[in-house]
Design an enzyme around this catalytic site. Structure first.
Site, PDB file in Angstrom:
ATOM      1  N   LYS A   1     -53.314 -45.280-120.553  1.00  0.00           N
ATOM      2  CA  LYS A   1     -52.223 -44.797-121.280  1.00  0.00           C
ATOM      3  C   LYS A   1     -51.999 -45.814-122.119  1.00  0.00           C
ATOM      4  CE  LYS A   1     -50.358 -42.148-116.997  1.00  0.00           C
ATOM      5  NZ  LYS A   1     -49.342 -42.168-116.112  1.00  0.00           N
TER       6      LYS A   1
ATOM      7  N   SER B   1     -46.034 -38.212-112.929  1.00  0.00           N
ATOM      8  CA  SER B   1     -45.549 -39.392-113.909  1.00  0.00           C
ATOM      9  C   SER B   1     -44.807 -38.937-115.149  1.00  0.00           C
ATOM     10  CB  SER B   1     -46.942 -40.253-114.506  1.00  0.00           C
ATOM     11  OG  SER B   1     -47.839 -39.242-115.306  1.00  0.00           O
TER      12      SER B   1
ATOM     13  N   PRO C   1     -66.961 -39.861-116.697  1.00  0.00           N
ATOM     14  CA  PRO C   1     -68.402 -39.401-117.200  1.00  0.00           C
ATOM     15  C   PRO C   1     -68.738 -40.326-118.134  1.00  0.00           C
ATOM     16  CG  PRO C   1     -67.417 -37.533-116.580  1.00  0.00           C
ATOM     17  CD  PRO C   1     -66.230 -38.524-116.758  1.00  0.00           C
ATOM     18  N   GLY C   2     -69.944 -40.906-118.331  1.00  0.00           N
ATOM     19  CA  GLY C   2     -70.463 -41.692-119.575  1.00  0.00           C
ATOM     20  C   GLY C   2     -69.825 -43.137-119.872  1.00  0.00           C
ATOM     21  N   VAL C   3     -69.340 -43.657-118.584  1.00  0.00           N
ATOM     22  CA  VAL C   3     -68.864 -45.035-118.680  1.00  0.00           C
ATOM     23  C   VAL C   3     -69.981 -45.945-118.560  1.00  0.00           C
ATOM     24  CG1 VAL C   3     -66.317 -44.563-118.590  1.00  0.00           C
ATOM     25  CG2 VAL C   3     -67.761 -45.079-116.429  1.00  0.00           C
ATOM     26  N   GLY C   4     -71.204 -45.563-117.837  1.00  0.00           N
ATOM     27  CA  GLY C   4     -72.554 -46.571-117.670  1.00  0.00           C
ATOM     28  C   GLY C   4     -72.486 -46.617-116.224  1.00  0.00           C
TER      29      GLY C   4
END
Length: 991
Positions: A936, A893, A481-484
């Site tokens: 990461k 991982s 969320p919030g990356v456009g």
């Protein structure tokens, strides 16, 4: 006789009844009997009123004058004829049979004990008829027996109300309940004063009474039926020529005339009364007015009990005055309603006439013709591009509309269906802009970074330019969320000059939202796609389907399966909506979907999409976005000028690192908005409280662009100020300023002393000019005062150890914030023969628990291979913990990190400094690839990690990262865990 009267006439307010013929009212010399009789009261002869003392029912007049001769029973018919003759009208002759009263040998005043009849609603006045219903069989039999014995008289007394009953409120007491009262109980409920009533007829249980004179109960004689002793009452003597009595009587007559003009029922009462009772005198006038009024029964009882003629006239006058007011109100209400009805009827008739005239002249068409013309006019621009099968359906529906009646339900269904069919942009495509350079500029203006997304859009535009037309594609933007993601969709639409439409399918559980409802359902509507085409007006918009990974599934079907027909390029060329039931071409529509994760998207739907991942922004990208996009927009939205605020780079960096570590920039935007709101409040408060007073001297402030020097110019009476160096003290400034400006200088010093220390520290200089004019002070946001604006830091340093101790290894993880570092710790619990065990804590998921078991097995095998004599795992109970136990942890991982932590404890060696690793291990020691390489890597850089160990299969993912992300990192790619063992525990000599 007053047979027209009934008990209902006296129970409540008099209502207008049916109009009587004028012949029944106007008799004699063109005047009604009322006007003639009342006129006789007001005519004067020798200064005295003329009264006619004829009485047909009472053997002795109430006014005390000489009684008329007794009327024998055998002379009844003759008396009836005389009454008809004196009336002089047809109505008197017609009522002979009803007006005949059987005269008895005993006179009324000879009856000293009578049967008591209770009257529940109104008292009976002398000269008036009243029908009552006798429900008591014994009482009814006694009345019949008395009448047979020529004792045709009884006492009529009003019943008292119960104490708890409000007389002004309608009660539920019926006649039946009244006649349930007997004996002493009934005697207590009767008013003392009543009326001697002659029983004229008995038909079934209905007894008709006519009042003669007033009675007063003295005592009870018998209980069943109730018989009482009575005294006969007469009016008190009065002077007929008394002016006050005359004036009161004339006012009663005048008021009665006004009331009788509005009520035909009252006129009928007067006519019948004068025919059978005779002319009015003062007592009769008072009784008449009270009897025919709609007043309360207790007020009427007061009139009946009053023996003083003047007082009785006054009480009657009050009643008839009140009745007059009620008549006026009734008349005004009736007039208002009649006017309203007449106005509405007139308007309706005129409207209908106007419609008929316009239709005859061809100026207006009926509703169906007008609707058909509107639909054809709407379809005309797109008629050439409209598919032939759709045109055929529209023509059929228009023909059907003409045959239906407007009031039928099918008419509305057909009208709505045609409304949707003709509103769609059939074949109407907007012109696209295939300028790649313009599109590149627009995308760079709206978003920083995201080179892969921009490159894919430019590729789409380039293909469209070469082909001359573009085909719709399905792009899925996946990321935190919030990356456009949504704003990227808007930018793509702006770059292509396409119409933009967005709808969210998060939580959507009804297939009808996609495919529409059947037209037969009540409230049926087309699906979202048809609504989109009608809204944008073009057939090739850009449709943003938001939250496609959060599709629901309910009893109404599977929306994900319904979306296949909408999104599949092979099917949406003939998309079929249930409501329209005609194929729609959606092949030119560009679909952009957004999702947070792709794992929850159904595979058949995901297979038709081109997924573009937005991993989030690193710190450098967030700094650029905050500087070039967010800060500028928020500053303008808050109304703050650029020269009033300065947010330093270190403050922004601290904001990003300690408050907004998530992958997107929505939270960063909120924090910057919070800072600027507080700055706006400071500026407003400072402008209101610290505004300098206007002095006779003129003070001009100038700021130079240099950060080391500022100049102050003070203009006095003919004096020109001099430049003062910013580092000069206030004493030196006062020496340079002339004596004529001492007042201004002292004022400057006062303002400077009142300035907040924090603002002075932010400025960093002792500037006299800025102290004078607070409105030009610049608010500086730095690391030192950032806490005052956004509060205490939310995040702290993820790195706990500078040098990890034995048994502790730093791992890399992907989470909702984008990426983070976490430590895996292993410690020895106890040793002993057969103590081999592993205890896990840290709120690990099932996958990580399995990874820990695999790591324990692999670690034992490697230790046995490297140091066969080391029996640590065979004789030790170990405890493996992942800190921050409140946070759930899951993912494949952490295998290699867990093995390294266990081996560090078994070998009693710490791992290499500034080392982090990630990767899953098989039982044979092979390293499997992982996801989230970018996140990461960013997390490792944030923790100042120098060396990162990645699986060899992720080399391609790392190579695709931007150079600024990879800069300064020593990344090692491994295939087998033995390589990790050498890198993690390499000695200084090996270095």
């Amino acid at each position: 006789m007053l047979k027209a009267l009934s008990s209902s006439c006296f129970q409540g307010r008099l209502r207008l009844s049916a109009r009587f013929p004028s012949a029944a009212v106007n008799v004699g010399e063109g005047r009604s009997p009322l006007l003639r009789v009342l006129g006789s009261l007001t005519s004067r002869h020798g200064g005295r009123s003329v009264f006619c003392r004829k009485a047909f029912f009472c053997s002795e007049p109430d006014d005390g004058s000489e009684p008329p001769a007794e009327v024998k029973a055998e002379e009844e018919s003759e008396a009836t004829a005389n009454v008809a003759a004196e009336g002089g009208g047809a109505e008197e002759a017609d009522s002979k049979a009803s007006s005949a009263i059987v005269s008895m040998n005993p006179r009324p005043e000879d009856y000293l004990s009578v049967i008591a009849l209770p009257l529940p609603h109104r008292p009976l006045f002398p000269g008036f008829y009243m029908p009552i219903y006798v429900k008591d069989p014994k009482l009814l039999a006694a009345l019949v027996e008395n009448r047979k014995r020529s004792v045709a008289y009884a006492g009529a007394f009003l019943l008292k109300d119960e104490p708890e009953i409000d007389v002004n409120v309608a009660t539920g007491e019926t006649d039946k309940s009244v006649y349930d009262l007997k004996g002493k109980e009934l005697f207590k409920r009767l008013h003392e004063v009543g009326t001697l009533a002659q029983i004229t007829s008995i038909q079934g249980d209905q007894v008709v009474l006519i009042g003669h004179r007033r009675l007063r109960i003295t005592e009870m004689v018998d209980e069943d039926p109730l018989t009482v002793k009575v005294d006969h009452l007469k009016e008190e003597a009065y002077n007929k020529d008394d002016d006050i009595i005359k004036a009161t009587a004339f006012e009663v007559i005048s008021t009665l005339r006004d009331v009788l003009k509005t009520s035909s029922l009252w006129r009928d009462h007067v006519q019948t009364y004068t025919q059978h009772i005779g002319d009015f005198n003062y007592p009769r006038l008072a009784d008449f007015g009270a009897a025919i009024s709609g007043a309360n029964k207790l007020l009427c009882q007061q009139v009946l009990e009053e023996l003083n003629v003047y007082k009785r006239l006054k009480l009657t006058l009050e009643l008839v005055k009140k009745e007059m007011e009620i008549s006026k109100i009734q008349e005004s209400i009736a007039k208002a309603i009649e006017e309203k009805v007449s106005r509405e009827q007139r308007r309706y008739l005129l409207t209908e006439q106007l419609k008929a005239i316009k239709k005859e002249l061809g100026m207006e068409k009926d509703d169906k013709t007008a609707l058909t013309a509107k639909f054809r006019e709407r379809l005309e621009p797109n008629k050439d591009r409209c598919p032939p099968d759709v045109l055929q359906v529209i023509e059929e529906e228009l023909t059907k509309l003409q045959m239906l009646e407007p009031v039928s339900s099918e008419f509305n269904v057909t009208r709505n269906y045609l409304d949707w069919l003709t509103s769609l942009p059939w074949g109407n495509y907007s012109t696209e802009n295939f300028d790649v350079h313009r599109a590149q500029k627009i995308l760079d203006e709206d978003h920083y970074g995201l080179s892969d997304v921009k490159e894919r859009i430019l590729e789409f535009i380039a293909v469209g330019k070469l082909r001359g037309a573009s085909q719709g594609k399905i792009i899925c933007l996946s990321g935190p969320p919030g990356v456009g993601k949504t704003s990227i969709g808007r930018s793509i639409a702006r770059a292509l000059d396409r119409k933009f439409y967005r709808f969210s399918v998060g939580g959507l559980a009804d297939v009808a939202e996609i495919k529409g409802h059947r037209r037969t359902y009540i409230g049926a509507m087309p699906g979202k796609m048809v609504q989109c085409l009608k809204s944008v007006g073009t057939a090739n918009p850009l449709v943003l389907i938001d939250e496609i990974d959060k599709l629901g599934r309910g009893h109404a079907g599977d929306p994900a399966s319904a979306l296949l027909e909408l999104l599949d390029p092979e099917q949406n060329i003939n998309f079929l909506d249930h409501y329209l039931d005609v194929p729609i071409d959606l092949s030119k529509v560009l679909f952009v979907c957004t999702a947070n994760v792709t794992e929850t998207i159904p595979n058949p739907l995901l297979d038709r999409m081109e997924v573009i991942s937005l991993a989030g922004y690193i710190t450098d990208e967030k700094m650029h976005i905050a500087r070039d996009y967010l800060e500028k927009t928020i500053r303008e939205a808050c109304g703050i000028k650029p020269e009033q605020v300065e947010v330093t780079g270190t403050a922004l960096l601290s904001l990003i690192e300690n408050y907004c570590r998530e992958a997107g920039v929505r939270n960063l935007q909120k924090h910057i908005e919070k800072i600027y709101r507080k700055i706006a409040l400071q500026l407003v408060r400072r402008g209101l409280s610290n505004e300098p007073e206007v002095d006779s001297q003129k003070i001009d402030l100038q700021e130079s662009s240099s950060t080391s020097e500022e100049a102050v110019e003070i203009v006095g009476d003919g004096q020109i100020g001099k430049n003062i160096d910013a580092s000069a003290s206030s004493v030196q400034a006062n020496e340079i300023v002339s004596e004529e400006t001492e007042h201004a200088t002292s004022h400057d010093a006062a303002v400077e002393s009142s300035e907040e220390p924090e603002q002075v520290a932010n400025k960093g200089t002792n500037n006299v000019g800025e102290a004078v004019g607070s409105d030009v002070d610049k608010v500086v946001i730095d690391v030192s005062n950032l806490v005052d604006f956004v509060g205490k830091p939310v995040f702290h340093a993820e790195r706990i150890y500078d040098q990890t101790p034995v048994g502790v290894v730093m791992g890399l993880a992907w989470n909702a914030l984008g990426g983070s570092t976490l430590y895996i710790e292993t410690t020895l619990v106890e040793q002993g023969e057969g103590k081999c065990a592993l205890h896990l804590t840290g709120q690990l998921g099932d996958v990580m628990k399995e990874s820990a078991q695999i790591a324990h097995t692999v670690a034992r095998a490697i230790l046995l291979e490297k140091e066969p004599k080391n029996q640590f795992f065979a004789t030790s109970k170990c405890h493996l913990h992942v800190p921050a136990g409140a946070t759930p942890k899951e993912g494949p991982s952490a295998g290699c990190t867990m093995i390294t932590s266990m081996l560090s404890l078994a070998l009693n060696k710490p791992v290499k400094k500034d080392l982090a690793m990630t990767g899953e291990v098989t039982l044979t020691g092979r390293i499997l690839p992982i996801g989230g390489v970018k996140e990461k890597t960013i997390a490792a850089r944030r923790s100042n990690v120098k060396t990162i160990i990645f699986p060899s299969a992720n080399r391609r993912d790392f190579d695709e990262l931007a150079d600024n992300v990879k800069e300064g990192l020593d990344v090692r790619f491994v295939d087998n865990y033995n390589q990790i063992l050498e890198l993690a525990f390499e000695s200084e000599d090996a270095k």
